[in-house]
Design a protein around this motif. Sequence first.
Motif, PDB file in Angstrom:
ATOM      1  N   HIS A  87      -5.367  -4.854   9.091  1.00 16.44           N
ATOM      2  CA  HIS A  87      -5.341  -4.157  10.373  1.00 16.44           C
ATOM      3  C   HIS A  87      -4.889  -2.705  10.243  1.00 16.44           C
ATOM      4  N   VAL A  88      -4.366  -2.328   9.091  1.00 10.53           N
ATOM      5  CA  VAL A  88      -3.950  -0.939   8.879  1.00 10.53           C
ATOM      6  C   VAL A  88      -5.047  -0.130   8.192  1.00 10.53           C
ATOM      7  N   GLY A  89      -5.659  -0.693   7.166  1.00  9.24           N
ATOM      8  CA  GLY A  89      -6.638   0.064   6.387  1.00  9.24           C
ATOM      9  C   GLY A  89      -8.052  -0.464   6.444  1.00  9.24           C
ATOM     10  N   PHE A  90      -8.259  -1.594   7.139  1.00 11.54           N
ATOM     11  CA  PHE A  90      -9.567  -2.219   7.336  1.00 11.54           C
ATOM     12  C   PHE A  90     -10.042  -2.982   6.091  1.00 11.54           C
ATOM     13  N   GLY A  91     -11.072  -3.787   6.304  1.00 16.77           N
ATOM     14  CA  GLY A  91     -11.632  -4.612   5.245  1.00 16.77           C
ATOM     15  C   GLY A  91     -10.982  -5.991   5.211  1.00 16.77           C
ATOM     16  N   PHE A  92     -11.739  -6.966   4.696  1.00 16.14           N
ATOM     17  CA  PHE A  92     -11.277  -8.351   4.629  1.00 16.14           C
ATOM     18  C   PHE A  92     -10.850  -8.723   3.214  1.00 16.14           C
TER      19      PHE A  92
ATOM     20  N   GLU B 209       3.450  -7.822  -7.818  1.00 14.31           N
ATOM     21  CA  GLU B 209       3.685  -8.750  -6.715  1.00 14.31           C
ATOM     22  C   GLU B 209       2.445  -8.852  -5.840  1.00 14.31           C
ATOM     23  N   GLU B 210       2.063 -10.084  -5.516  1.00 11.73           N
ATOM     24  CA  GLU B 210       0.891 -10.289  -4.674  1.00 11.73           C
ATOM     25  C   GLU B 210       1.183  -9.823  -3.254  1.00 11.73           C
ATOM     26  N   GLY B 211       0.301  -8.976  -2.717  1.00 12.22           N
ATOM     27  CA  GLY B 211       0.385  -8.556  -1.325  1.00 12.22           C
ATOM     28  C   GLY B 211       1.387  -7.459  -1.028  1.00 12.22           C
ATOM     29  N   LYS B 212       2.114  -6.964  -2.036  1.00  6.62           N
ATOM     30  CA  LYS B 212       3.191  -6.003  -1.764  1.00  6.62           C
ATOM     31  C   LYS B 212       2.695  -4.756  -1.044  1.00  6.62           C
ATOM     32  N   PHE B 213       1.489  -4.332  -1.355  1.00  8.22           N
ATOM     33  CA  PHE B 213       0.928  -3.121  -0.745  1.00  8.22           C
ATOM     34  C   PHE B 213       0.721  -3.284   0.757  1.00  8.22           C
ATOM     35  N   TYR B 214       0.526  -4.530   1.215  1.00  5.41           N
ATOM     36  CA  TYR B 214       0.040  -4.766   2.580  1.00  5.41           C
ATOM     37  C   TYR B 214       1.100  -5.248   3.571  1.00  5.41           C
ATOM     38  N   ILE B 215       2.327  -5.552   3.110  1.00  7.83           N
ATOM     39  CA  ILE B 215       3.306  -6.203   3.996  1.00  7.83           C
ATOM     40  C   ILE B 215       4.393  -5.215   4.448  1.00  7.83           C
ATOM     41  N   TRP B 216       5.073  -5.579   5.560  1.00 11.37           N
ATOM     42  CA  TRP B 216       5.983  -4.653   6.226  1.00 11.37           C
ATOM     43  C   TRP B 216       7.240  -5.372   6.698  1.00 11.37           C
TER      44      TRP B 216
ATOM     45  N   LYS C 268      -0.803   6.594  11.364  1.00 10.54           N
ATOM     46  CA  LYS C 268       0.448   7.012  10.714  1.00 10.54           C
ATOM     47  C   LYS C 268       0.866   6.015   9.638  1.00 10.54           C
ATOM     48  N   LEU C 269       0.726   4.727   9.952  1.00  7.24           N
ATOM     49  CA  LEU C 269       1.088   3.701   8.969  1.00  7.24           C
ATOM     50  C   LEU C 269       0.148   3.733   7.767  1.00  7.24           C
ATOM     51  N   PHE C 270      -1.112   3.994   8.012  1.00 10.25           N
ATOM     52  CA  PHE C 270      -2.076   4.083   6.907  1.00 10.25           C
ATOM     53  C   PHE C 270      -1.715   5.243   5.982  1.00 10.25           C
ATOM     54  N   GLU C 271      -1.373   6.374   6.572  1.00  7.44           N
ATOM     55  CA  GLU C 271      -0.997   7.535   5.763  1.00  7.44           C
ATOM     56  C   GLU C 271       0.282   7.237   4.968  1.00  7.44           C
ATOM     57  N   TYR C 272       1.243   6.597   5.619  1.00  6.70           N
ATOM     58  CA  TYR C 272       2.492   6.237   4.936  1.00  6.70           C
ATOM     59  C   TYR C 272       2.229   5.222   3.815  1.00  6.70           C
ATOM     60  N   ARG C 273       1.398   4.219   4.120  1.00  8.51           N
ATOM     61  CA  ARG C 273       1.106   3.191   3.117  1.00  8.51           C
ATOM     62  C   ARG C 273       0.430   3.787   1.888  1.00  8.51           C
ATOM     63  N   GLY C 274      -0.307   4.853   2.097  1.00 14.32           N
ATOM     64  CA  GLY C 274      -0.994   5.501   0.982  1.00 14.32           C
ATOM     65  C   GLY C 274      -0.055   6.035  -0.086  1.00 14.32           C
TER      66      GLY C 274
ATOM     67  N   ILE D 289       2.444   2.338  -4.256  1.00 17.83           N
ATOM     68  CA  ILE D 289       1.628   2.135  -5.456  1.00 17.83           C
ATOM     69  C   ILE D 289       0.448   1.234  -5.085  1.00 17.83           C
ATOM     70  N   HIS D 290      -0.757   1.760  -5.262  1.00 18.21           N
ATOM     71  CA  HIS D 290      -1.960   1.049  -4.830  1.00 18.21           C
ATOM     72  C   HIS D 290      -2.286  -0.114  -5.776  1.00 18.21           C
ATOM     73  N   PRO D 291      -2.916  -1.142  -5.239  1.00 17.62           N
ATOM     74  CA  PRO D 291      -3.442  -2.191  -6.120  1.00 17.62           C
ATOM     75  C   PRO D 291      -4.496  -1.607  -7.060  1.00 17.62           C
ATOM     76  N   HIS D 292      -4.651  -2.255  -8.192  1.00 16.20           N
ATOM     77  CA  HIS D 292      -5.703  -1.871  -9.136  1.00 16.20           C
ATOM     78  C   HIS D 292      -7.079  -1.978  -8.487  1.00 16.20           C
TER      79      HIS D 292
END
Length: 689
Positions: A249-254, A327-334, A400-406, A409-412
């Motif tokens: 819901h922040v960066g789109f895609g399934f 860690e699985e999912g670390k990029f996506y959780i809050w 704003k959250l998308f910019e912050y999440r960027g 450290i991104h997933p491979h």
Amino acid sequence: MTTNSIPNRLIAEKSPYLLQHAYNPVKWFPWSEEAFDTARRENKPIFLSIGYSTCHWCHVMAHESFEDDEVAELLNRDYIAVKVDREERPDVDNLYMSVCQALTGQGGWPLTIVMTPEKKPFFAGTYFPKGRKYGRKGLMELLPQLTGKWKEDPERVVELSNQVVSETQSRLIANLEGDISEESLEQAYQIYEELFDSQYGGFGDAPKFPTSHNLSFLLRYYKRTNNEHALAIVEKTLDSMYRGGMYDHVGFGFARYSTDEKWLVPHFEKMLYDNALLTMTNIEAYQVTGKKQYAEVAEQIITYVLRDMTDAGGAFYSAEDADSEGEEGKFYIWIPSEINQVLGDEEGELYCSVYDITDEGNFEGQSIPNLIQWTLEDAARLKQIPLKELTRRLETSRKKLFEYRGQRIHPHKDDKILTSWNGLMIMALAKAAKALQKQEYALAARRAVDFILKELRREDGRLLARYRDGQAAFLGYLDDYAFVVWGLIELYEATFELELLQAAVELNEEMLRLFWDKEKGGCFFYGEDGEQLFTRPKEIYDGAMPSGNSAAALNMAKLASYTYNAKLSQKADEQLKAFAGSVQKYPSGHALFMMALDYTVSAPMEIVLAGDPAKADMQEMIAKLQTQFLPNAIMMLHPKGEQGDAVRRLIPLVQDKVQLGGRATAYVCENFACHSPTTDLEELEDLNA
């Protein structure tokens, strides 16, 4: 845990997955004759490990075992270890996955096979820990046991491997021919209806995969029968998938699939093929229902793909990993405090309350944003905020959250370009371009087509399967041909650029030459010019990704209609008949095949548009038709002049259909009879009726 300072043979490969293992202490070989020659010379079995770069359990097994000196010592001493990227070599993966399923009743990645130097397997499994864990034997126990059997009773091992090969061949080669009819469409629907989870959407229990082609079939079934429950199944499932945590819901895609029945906790990796197919189905749902949410979801997926998954040359990358920082999912959780830090207390509290971000968390103490508890309409009503204002505020927060999440450290990212998956994305973009009348989507699809035809097609016309880092490699498989042809047909109908349809015809002809089974019909998975494994399988099951044979059936039926090619029409019939017996056993496992069947047994519809495509009246007519859900129609443009001459040569159907009175003219032929030509848009208002 160690890694070597000196790399093994995988360092020379292009695959991101193989390169991940290039500094293991295991002395890996890529799949090569060198590996098998070495095994024969040293009289050692092959330890074959198959995975892909964004696979979570592949990473786990790598860290636990393949980076471990003790495991490496056993493998290097007693085995020839071979690594395969399943996305580069789906022929190898499909074959040995069938072995694993036959021997163990299950499959998955990492796939672990032990086999003779002649490539005949005698042991199969998936993930194994280093030591016994989760009720599974560990490699430290398993490897010596298998080595002992190999040394103590080699004749028995060879006998067992021959039995495994024989059993696998009987499963994969047998064509269950039969007759197939409209009744199979009804049978498929009945199974979907029985499996449907009316509470959460989707089919069956956890884990739940999107398999959106199931839903696309149900949309066609709804169109055929007006069965409202078929449409309700589609809508409930699409809505639930979108509202769940499987959607970003922040960066789109399934993400690839949900681990639970509510679609809340995903396996976080994102695959190009899933997002292509979900784009297709959301677009079709929008055409059927007119509900903007489906168009918006499709556009958000496309935004994600064009932003994050597109090469500078225009083609599309393969996948993004589930893991970051190990860690699985670390990029996506809050957590709420982090949201408030970014948005401020007022907007942060609003975002957290809407998207279920709490102190308790919904995933290992943290939160995956989701809308399972309510729709935005419900939230607006309960919070007494006008929906338009709530939507605006949440979108501002999302950005704003998308910019912050960027900054995390991104997933491979697996940046290899696969021809087959690109074909699916081209198809999806073309469908979106038509339904939403967005030329930029057609242009993005065309850039990908141009990349494939330039970089992934040899001078002799042979498609190749993978491109990375300036190198194309591996002879294209059935899926490469079938999915690219599917994309070309859809893109022709989005742009009416004749060379696209011509390319589809040429690639389809080459596909039949390379893959067609002249004895029993249907297409083999790899070509007659490819490496010949111990059997040559034919895949028809439409699983997480649809089968190339199913796509080929649909393509052949459509191209036969376009070109009035009686031989190709017969081939399309033979394709359906070749797999009819297999499909009848479990019709709901063959959704794209059912879509091809629906096309062939439906009353055919051909739409010829005659006139100047540059003029406003023709553009308006094209838009009127392209935005409708007409899955069993083919559409073509017949301009004047030299262009018209070229169209008539390829598409005989347009021969006598000309512009009337200097205005854009439509010729609609249904069920082998043509209506009077019309220049009136109102007559084209709803061809679904």
